[in-house]
Design a protein around this motif. Structure first.
Motif, PDB file in Angstrom:
ATOM      1  N   GLU A 193       4.501  -9.168  17.464  1.00 50.41           N
ATOM      2  CA  GLU A 193       4.640 -10.275  16.521  1.00 50.41           C
ATOM      3  C   GLU A 193       3.956 -11.538  17.022  1.00 50.41           C
ATOM      4  OE1 GLU A 193       5.028 -10.322  13.287  1.00 50.41           O
ATOM      5  OE2 GLU A 193       7.130  -9.756  13.281  1.00 50.41           O
ATOM      6  N   THR A 224       0.885  -2.320  11.390  1.00 52.57           N
ATOM      7  CA  THR A 224       1.448  -2.637  10.080  1.00 52.57           C
ATOM      8  C   THR A 224       2.909  -3.072  10.115  1.00 52.57           C
ATOM      9  OG1 THR A 224       1.620  -1.813   7.798  1.00 52.57           O
ATOM     10  CG2 THR A 224       2.198  -0.292   9.569  1.00 52.57           C
ATOM     11  N   GLN A 225       3.581  -2.938  11.263  1.00 53.01           N
ATOM     12  CA  GLN A 225       4.974  -3.382  11.336  1.00 53.01           C
ATOM     13  C   GLN A 225       5.092  -4.851  11.708  1.00 53.01           C
ATOM     14  OE1 GLN A 225       3.267  -1.629  13.605  1.00 53.01           O
ATOM     15  NE2 GLN A 225       4.573  -1.045  15.330  1.00 53.01           N
ATOM     16  N   TRP A 226       3.986  -5.509  12.033  1.00 53.71           N
ATOM     17  CA  TRP A 226       4.033  -6.887  12.487  1.00 53.71           C
ATOM     18  C   TRP A 226       3.522  -7.846  11.415  1.00 53.71           C
ATOM     19  CZ3 TRP A 226       6.779  -6.142  16.560  1.00 53.71           C
ATOM     20  CH2 TRP A 226       6.530  -5.098  17.436  1.00 53.71           C
ATOM     21  N   TYR A 229      -0.130  -8.730  11.609  1.00 55.14           N
ATOM     22  CA  TYR A 229      -1.113  -7.801  11.038  1.00 55.14           C
ATOM     23  C   TYR A 229      -2.183  -8.607  10.306  1.00 55.14           C
ATOM     24  CZ  TYR A 229      -2.124  -3.152   8.910  1.00 55.14           C
ATOM     25  OH  TYR A 229      -2.662  -1.953   8.530  1.00 55.14           O
ATOM     26  N   VAL A 282       3.258  -7.691   4.579  1.00 57.69           N
ATOM     27  CA  VAL A 282       4.361  -7.092   5.324  1.00 57.69           C
ATOM     28  C   VAL A 282       5.615  -7.932   5.150  1.00 57.69           C
ATOM     29  CG1 VAL A 282       5.198  -6.432   7.622  1.00 57.69           C
ATOM     30  CG2 VAL A 282       2.782  -6.093   7.019  1.00 57.69           C
ATOM     31  N   ASN A 285      11.817  -7.873   6.369  1.00 57.14           N
ATOM     32  CA  ASN A 285      12.921  -6.924   6.271  1.00 57.14           C
ATOM     33  C   ASN A 285      12.944  -6.438   4.822  1.00 57.14           C
ATOM     34  OD1 ASN A 285      15.107  -5.526   7.374  1.00 57.14           O
ATOM     35  ND2 ASN A 285      16.586  -7.039   6.717  1.00 57.14           N
ATOM     36  N   PRO A 287      12.485  -2.858   7.311  1.00 54.70           N
ATOM     37  CA  PRO A 287      11.345  -2.273   8.015  1.00 54.70           C
ATOM     38  C   PRO A 287      10.537  -1.363   7.088  1.00 54.70           C
ATOM     39  CG  PRO A 287      13.330  -2.140   9.353  1.00 54.70           C
ATOM     40  CD  PRO A 287      13.764  -2.598   7.984  1.00 54.70           C
ATOM     41  N   GLY A 288       9.247  -1.549   7.067  1.00 50.57           N
ATOM     42  CA  GLY A 288       8.394  -0.746   6.195  1.00 50.57           C
ATOM     43  C   GLY A 288       8.198  -1.320   4.823  1.00 50.57           C
ATOM     44  N   ARG A 290       6.639  -3.426   2.057  1.00 50.16           N
ATOM     45  CA  ARG A 290       5.305  -4.000   1.940  1.00 50.16           C
ATOM     46  C   ARG A 290       4.987  -4.251   0.465  1.00 50.16           C
ATOM     47  NH1 ARG A 290       1.234  -0.463   5.489  1.00 50.16           N
ATOM     48  NH2 ARG A 290       1.727   1.089   3.895  1.00 50.16           N
TER      49      ARG A 290
END
Length: 510
Positions: A193, A224-226, A229, A282, A285, A287-288, A290
């Motif tokens: 992050e 892609t989780q940050w 990104y 992104v 919250n 997670p995932g 988008r």
């Protein structure tokens, strides 16, 4: 030399755009959720003779004639098959090709199918050539009609490319080229992050454009989780390199607000003959979670690209003469006004830990959750909370963005060519305004809405007010109502009022 795509005046609909008349868009884009399909990132758009086809991770396709109004469409396959993760759609010699992560190559006579499975990729280069599996693959067809495949080798390995056999696009020909790799001196590429991992990265999402004789290779990092990104790019005079790192990287980077983690997308020419960047956003919250965004691409005199990420209403593609002046002037007028000093903002109910203030904190990791027994959850915002030393600023409200809980894993994808499971993401609501907190006028009524979306943007005929409220009239009952974002947009009025004004006690006016 014109590096910036020249405007086609015949495509322009409004030389002098007017709020409330000229169409606007706002990020994240309010994409319809289809049966078993959600536009949840890794976006590719094909411009096919002025009709735009979007495919994303999450299944299905979205089609538009103007890059403003998008309609969900089912993509069909012959036998087995489905939209892959990180899909890529392209056109070559009159055929349409679809591919993605861990998938074969598909072809069809129409962008929506039915697609035929052409089998796995053949004579792939192996580990020494960066080929672990089909990952973030992208087919680029040069202006001499030569097809190329670009892909990510995964992790820090970077981006690779090879020519494809024009008689069989599943076959590689010639020498595989290792185009770029992770460079930890490019701090924005680092994992984390805060880009705190100096030796870890995930280089992915290649996309190629040829503009004014220069090849632009776009790629994504750090992962892609940050929310860090972002997209960057290299340039070359050959599709297979060598490529030079652009001096103004990263191209798209935004870590705050509702439009963060802006990467893995594509650049296409829009209806105004200018270039547009599509990208993943992104959520903090769940997670995932988008969404999808888009913004204009601008070129300087040296051919360097730049993209300004936006989260307020912009003029729609083809509606203004100068694409660098996309901002319509409206700004967010609700942010953090549940907790401002002396605010008269109120809520009908809220669950512990799911405060109403979270709906207006401009952060995608929190949300307002009303009491499940509240039949019409209502959130009222005083747009101009003031101390006794201040004047009260009035606003002309002209648009609203709503975001509801539900990430990419909220939609259950069906098997190929089978009916999707029964799911609904239809939210019904009203927007009301007031000058005194007692007499209310409905300015947007979506109590009969039938469109399934978890992100909404709607225009409001400009109206002057001091108070505004969201009234939820119905929502999917499979899970609790969660409002991630209630953002009203507007422009300050020249009129101001004294701060000390009597407000009726029952100013929710229910």
């Amino acid at each position: 030399m014109c590096f910036w795509a020249c405007n086609d005046s015949s495509a322009l609909q409004a030389q002098n755009p007017v709020i409330g008349v000229t169409p606007r868009y706002c990020n994240p884009l309010p994409m319809e959720i289809g049966p078993g399909a959600n536009a949840s990132g890794d976006v590719t758009v094909l411009n096919d003779n002025g009709k735009y086809y979007m495919v994303c991770t999450g299944g299905g396709a979205w089609v538009s004639d103007d890059m403003y109004n998008w309609k969900y469409q089912l993509v069909t396959f012959e036998g087995t098959g489905r939209i892959p993760t990180a899909p890529d759609i392209s056109k070559f010699n009159g055929k349409y090709y679809l591919c993605g992560n861990d998938s074969p190559l598909y072809s069809a006579d129409h962008p929506l199918g039915p697609y035929k499975d052409l089998g796995p990729w053949k004579n792939t280069p192996g580990l020494e050539g960066g080929w672990r599996t089909a990952f973030d693959v992208h087919i680029y067809v040069d202006d001499d009609n030569t097809p190329y495949l670009y892909w990510s080798g995964g992790g820090v390995s970077g981006i690779y490319a090879s020519k494809l056999d024009p008689k069989d696009l599943t076959k590689f020909i010639g020498t595989t080229k290792h185009l770029i790799t992770f460079n930890n001196e490019h701090i924005w590429e680092r994992y984390g992050e805060m880009n705190e991992y100096p030796d870890v990265a995930w280089i992915e999402g290649p996309w190629v454009n040829k503009i004014n004789g220069t090849y632009y290779l776009q790629y994504s990092a750090s992962g892609t989780q940050w929310k860090s990104y972002a997209n960057g790019y290299y340039t070359s005079k050959s599709p297979l390199g060598p490529y030079t790192y652009a001096p103004n990287n990263p191209l798209t980077l935004n870590t705050v607000g509702m439009v963060s983690g802006t990467a893995h997308g594509c650049i296409i020419k829009g209806p105004d003959n200018n270039y547009w960047q599509f990208y993943t956003t992104v959520l903090s919250n769940p997670p995932g979670g988008r969404r999808i965004g888009m913004d204009r691409v601008v070129f300087d005199n040296q051919g360097n690209m730049s993209v300004k990420i936006t989260d307020v209403p912009q003029w729609a593609p083809g509606k203004i003469k100068d694409p660098t002046k996309g901002n319509s002037g409206s700004t967010q007028v609700t942010t953090n006004k549940m907790r401002a000093m002396n605010t008269l903002s109120k809520v009908s109910s809220e669950q512990p830990g799911r405060d109403a203030a979270y709906a207006v904190d401009n952060y995608s990791g929190t949300w307002w959750e009303p009491d499940p027994n509240d039949p019409t959850p209502t959130l009222m915002i005083e747009l101009s909370p003031a101390t006794r030393f201040d004047v009260v600023q009035l606003y002309h409200v002209d648009g609203v963005r709503l975001m509801f809980t539900g990430g990419r894993r909220s939609v259950v994808r069906p098997a190929a060519n089978t009916p999707a499971p029964a799911q609904t993401f239809v939210f019904k609501y009203k927007i009301e305004v007031s000058m005194d907190g007692e007499k209310w006028t409905t300015v947007l009524d979506q109590s009969n809405n039938k469109i399934s979306r978890n992100t909404i943007y709607e225009e409001i005929p400009p109206v002057k007010c001091r108070f505004a409220r969201l009234v939820m009239t119905d929502w999917p009952k499979e899970s609790p109502l969660g409002v991630i974002d209630f953002a009203l947009f507007g422009i300050a009025d020249k009129e101001v009022q004294p701060a000390a004004q009597p407000i009726p006690a029952n100013f929710l006016g229910k």
